[in-house]
Design an enzyme around this catalytic site. Sequence first.
Site, mmCIF file in Angstrom:
data_model
loop_
_atom_site.group_PDB
_atom_site.id
_atom_site.type_symbol
_atom_site.label_atom_id
_atom_site.label_comp_id
_atom_site.label_asym_id
_atom_site.label_seq_id
_atom_site.Cartn_x
_atom_site.Cartn_y
_atom_site.Cartn_z
ATOM 1 N N SER A 1 -31.426 -55.103 10.044
ATOM 2 C CA SER A 1 -30.939 -56.319 9.369
ATOM 3 C C SER A 1 -30.814 -55.789 7.995
ATOM 4 O O SER A 1 -31.450 -54.963 7.308
ATOM 5 C CB SER A 1 -32.042 -57.011 9.518
ATOM 6 O OG SER A 1 -31.378 -58.182 8.669
ATOM 7 N N TYR B 1 -40.878 -59.729 9.107
ATOM 8 C CA TYR B 1 -39.701 -59.392 9.799
ATOM 9 C C TYR B 1 -38.920 -58.496 9.188
ATOM 10 O O TYR B 1 -38.658 -57.586 9.837
ATOM 11 C CB TYR B 1 -38.934 -60.857 9.976
ATOM 12 C CG TYR B 1 -37.518 -60.643 10.497
ATOM 13 C CD1 TYR B 1 -37.059 -60.439 11.787
ATOM 14 C CD2 TYR B 1 -36.402 -60.592 9.590
ATOM 15 C CE1 TYR B 1 -35.938 -60.120 12.306
ATOM 16 C CE2 TYR B 1 -35.220 -60.425 9.942
ATOM 17 C CZ TYR B 1 -34.824 -60.301 11.254
ATOM 18 O OH TYR B 1 -33.551 -59.962 11.754
#
Length: 260
Positions: free
Chosen positions: A152, A165
């Site tokens: 990401s 995360y």
Amino acid sequence: MAKMMDMETKIGRRFEGKVAIVTASTQGIGFAIAERLGLEGASVVISSRKQKNVDEAVEKLKNKGIEVFGVVCHVSNAQHRKDLIQKTVDKYGKIDVIVSNAAVNPSVDPLLRTLESILDKLWEINVKATVLLLQEAAPHLQKGSSIVIISSIAGYNPQPAMAMYGVTKTALLGLTKALATEMAPVTRVNAVAPGFVPTNFAAYITKDEDVKKVNEEKTLLGRLGTPKDMAAAAAFLASDDACYITGETLIVAGGLPSRL
Ligand code: NAP
């Protein structure tokens, strides 16, 4: 605003005769990757936690003329990972491509107030499961095979509200390098780092029109990404077009600030 491509009218057949597994692929980015690989000729094995979702996604892909097989696989369940690999090999005899796409973001708490059980879950699903799945798959990976890990943009700069995360996605950048070293020259390992893509996973960014607009304006291309944008990048890295690329991460984020 940049015009989005209709990929289905432009794609080739780079995966003819190949077998591809995509985890967490019954919707969103994983589904789009499975669809793209399938439309390019791969036999695709899709999976996620819920049988119903697997069955529905299999049906959708079959309706597009794709050779597809569905297996329930919660990526942090050892027996499920074993089944995913064994059933793929029983059905298709080999594995050419694995896209490791599953991730969770169960908490918006600051790091110093995140429960240990949440830290464990993030680590288990977002990082450890990729290694464990590849341990299972390694004996069946063909010469010239390719792994694509979905990281990401958050991995480059973990933001508050999804800090841990983000850190797990940073770990995937390192994992991509380490696996590429270990698995060369038989298997290439690369990653895709998506920007904002309106899926269920990113609903907190995209469901409110004002927040969505702010995020669109952060990109250079003036729009959020689509699952098909991510699929195009993953398919490139998985294909022989990327045969001299390994250990790299391709940022697909419309020009969001990432790195020099
Ligand atoms: P999504 O649309 O919400 O889809 C999630 C998929 O994962 C579903 O098919 C779900 O099906 C499955 N799933 C969830 N937990 C699972 C587990 N433990 N094991 C196996 N399957 C599981 O999500 P997405 O946005 O496409 O996200 C896919 C990947 O892209 C993730 O790695 C995410 O971190 C990354 N990413 C997304 C964005 C974004 O803006 N969307 C940005 C950067 C990176 P079941 O419910 O049936 O399990």
